[in-house]
Design an enzyme around this catalytic site. Structure first.
Site, PDB file in Angstrom:
ATOM      1  N   GLY A  69       0.706  -1.243   0.156  1.00 41.63           N
ATOM      2  CA  GLY A  69       0.112  -0.029  -0.073  1.00 41.63           C
ATOM      3  C   GLY A  69       0.917   1.185  -0.013  1.00 41.63           C
ATOM      4  N   THR A  70       1.924   1.328   1.009  1.00 39.54           N
ATOM      5  CA  THR A  70       2.733   2.620   0.844  1.00 39.54           C
ATOM      6  C   THR A  70       3.210   2.746  -0.558  1.00 39.54           C
ATOM      7  OG1 THR A  70       3.242   2.454   3.156  1.00 39.54           O
ATOM      8  CG2 THR A  70       4.901   3.454   1.880  1.00 39.54           C
ATOM      9  N   ASN A 149      -8.273   4.110   8.008  1.00 35.59           N
ATOM     10  CA  ASN A 149      -8.007   2.739   8.732  1.00 35.59           C
ATOM     11  C   ASN A 149      -7.942   3.034  10.338  1.00 35.59           C
ATOM     12  OD1 ASN A 149      -6.027   4.973   8.258  1.00 35.59           O
ATOM     13  ND2 ASN A 149      -4.444   3.998   9.224  1.00 35.59           N
ATOM     14  N   SER A 198      -3.755  -3.663  -0.970  1.00 40.41           N
ATOM     15  CA  SER A 198      -2.679  -4.382  -0.188  1.00 40.41           C
ATOM     16  C   SER A 198      -3.070  -5.601   0.206  1.00 40.41           C
ATOM     17  CB  SER A 198      -2.226  -3.500   0.896  1.00 40.41           C
ATOM     18  OG  SER A 198      -1.136  -3.981   1.859  1.00 40.41           O
ATOM     19  N   SER A 199      -2.191  -6.668  -0.185  1.00 45.29           N
ATOM     20  CA  SER A 199      -2.553  -8.035  -0.081  1.00 45.29           C
ATOM     21  C   SER A 199      -2.636  -8.381   1.391  1.00 45.29           C
ATOM     22  CB  SER A 199      -1.441  -8.862  -0.780  1.00 45.29           C
ATOM     23  OG  SER A 199      -1.775 -10.171  -0.803  1.00 45.29           O
ATOM     24  N   HIS A 200      -1.847  -7.937   1.956  1.00 46.53           N
ATOM     25  CA  HIS A 200      -1.915  -8.515   3.610  1.00 46.53           C
ATOM     26  C   HIS A 200      -3.036  -7.977   4.412  1.00 46.53           C
ATOM     27  CE1 HIS A 200      -0.192  -5.173   6.368  1.00 46.53           C
ATOM     28  NE2 HIS A 200       0.241  -4.833   5.149  1.00 46.53           N
ATOM     29  N   THR A 236      12.657  -6.484 -10.668  1.00 48.39           N
ATOM     30  CA  THR A 236      11.995  -7.965 -10.923  1.00 48.39           C
ATOM     31  C   THR A 236      10.971  -8.188 -10.225  1.00 48.39           C
ATOM     32  OG1 THR A 236      14.480  -8.733 -11.398  1.00 48.39           O
ATOM     33  CG2 THR A 236      12.548 -10.349 -11.095  1.00 48.39           C
ATOM     34  N   CYS A 322       0.777   1.713  12.165  1.00 47.41           N
ATOM     35  CA  CYS A 322       1.763   2.541  11.625  1.00 47.41           C
ATOM     36  C   CYS A 322       2.214   3.837  12.348  1.00 47.41           C
ATOM     37  CB  CYS A 322       1.289   3.562  10.007  1.00 47.41           C
ATOM     38  SG  CYS A 322       0.855   2.028   8.764  1.00 47.41           S
TER      39      CYS A 322
END
Length: 377
Positions: A69-70, A149, A198-200, A236, A322
């Site tokens: 996300g960041t 959040n 964001s995946s997590h 990559t 955060c």
């Protein structure tokens, strides 16, 4: 252990973890390599991109994999503003954005852009009248998160979009890190130009996320190198992370309606319980995402409560992971003008789709016990 800190991170779904391991074992080639193995790996990467594009109803060429996300938020703020700076250098950012937006916006001032902050009301909802007054012909970018959040407040994105489209050619960025997979997020209907995921936060893996753009929107890179991700995000590409992110997104969309109903029921139960204490103030507004509950204990420090609860194997957080290790007061709470009696004692309960009624019931027992001990009752 009762884990109620899911807005900080979620437990990885077994299917997502299995996908990550399998891709690492079978498709470890560099997707940019020209040999057959590289082509096969790249085909898998493109398949993940197409799956995500189908969910978001955009072009696969407009889905860029990032480290989370960041990075996605930074790419949106810097990349969009720089790409379209000929339209102007005025930027509108809400006061309650994630630090990855707030700090990026502060840097934009140093780069010659004029950043103006959108205030919020006492419930943490952006003031649309302020947007109407502040939007200008030379506004190039507006950034407002979908779900806050810290409080779970759902922002009026559609109304915001209508205002911006009528009064300017500004692009609109939406941080959907806390909304995607929790509430319906229709990229097209919300009429924004870019979206961060964001995946997590949706039972995926850390270090993985994406920025998606609407078709025909362009962006400048902020990382330079080998030209991966269509030249927008050099480095990559981690195919295992990309594929597992697509998997996490697909899983989060399954039965989303019933999941939201369950979360709302748990949330309502917790709020009713918390409101039974005369010294507790629920900070979260009525119009909020069902997985986040922000509340405060009068004239008490949140850290004291967190430590007391974790001794009973209950995990919650202060306003945001955060900023929870920092002693400064949350910028979100300041923007909401939370009184001095409550601003230090804010806790955040954040649920997930795997949270249970049994956990909620046990939390209530533990919380009542902790309050009795701390207050000497």
């Amino acid at each position: 252990m009762i884990y109620f800190d899911n807005s900080a991170t979620t437990k990885v779904h077994p299917e997502v973890l299995n996908t990550f391991v399998t891709v690492n074992e079978k498709f470890w080639a560099n997707p940019a390599s020209i040999h057959t193995f590289g082509h096969q790996t790249n085909e898998l990467l493109q398949s993940a991109r197409e799956q995500i594009a189908a969910i978001l109803k955009t072009s696969s060429e407009k889905v860029y994999f990032t480290s989370g996300g960041t990075e996605s938020n930074n790419l949106a703020i810097f990349g969009l503003a720089q790409k379209y700076k000929q339209r102007g250098k005025h930027v509108l950012i809400s006061e309650i954005e994630h630090p990855s937006i707030i700090e990026a916006a502060k840097k934009m001032n140093e780069l010659g852009f004029e950043v103006e902050w959108i205030p919020v009301d006492s419930e943490g909802i952006i003031l649309l009248e302020s947007v109407k007054k502040s939007i200008r012909n030379d506004t190039v970018l507006v950034s407002v998160m979908h779900v806050n959040n810290e409080t779970g407040a759902i922002q009026p994105i559609e109304e915001l979009s209508n205002i911006v489209r009528k009064k300017s050619r500004a692009l609109i960025h939406m941080d959907a890190v806390q909304s995607f997979g929790k509430i319906p997020v229709n990229f097209m209907d919300l009429d924004v130009d870019s979206i961060t995921i964001s995946s997590h936060k949706i039972h995926g893996l850390k270090g993985s996320g994406l920025l998606a753009l609407k078709k025909f929107i362009e962006i400048e890179p902020i990382l330079y190198g080998g030209g991966q991700e269509s030249g927008i995000r050099s480095g990559t590409t981690s195919v295992p992370l990309a594929v597992s992110t697509a998997k996490a997104m697909r899983l989060s969309m399954e039965n989303l309606g019933s999941k939201a109903v369950k979360l709302q029921s748990l949330s309502d139960d917790l709020i009713e319980f918390l409101q039974s204490f005369s010294f507790i103030k629920v900070i979260s507004p009525t119009k909020k995402a069902p997985h986040i509950i922000s509340f405060s204990v009068k004239k008490m420090k949140g850290e004291v409560l967190i430590n007391a609860l974790q001794q009973q194997d209950v995990i919650v957080s202060t306003s945001s992971a955060c900023s929870s290790r920092q002693t400064k007061t949350s910028h979100v709470l300041k923007a909401m003008h939370i009184s001095d009696d409550y601003i230090k004692g804010v806790l955040r309960i954040s649920l997930s789709t795997i949270s249970t009624q049994q956990e909620v019931d046990q939390f209530k027992i533990v919380f009542k016990h902790v309050m009795n001990v701390i207050k000497g009752d």
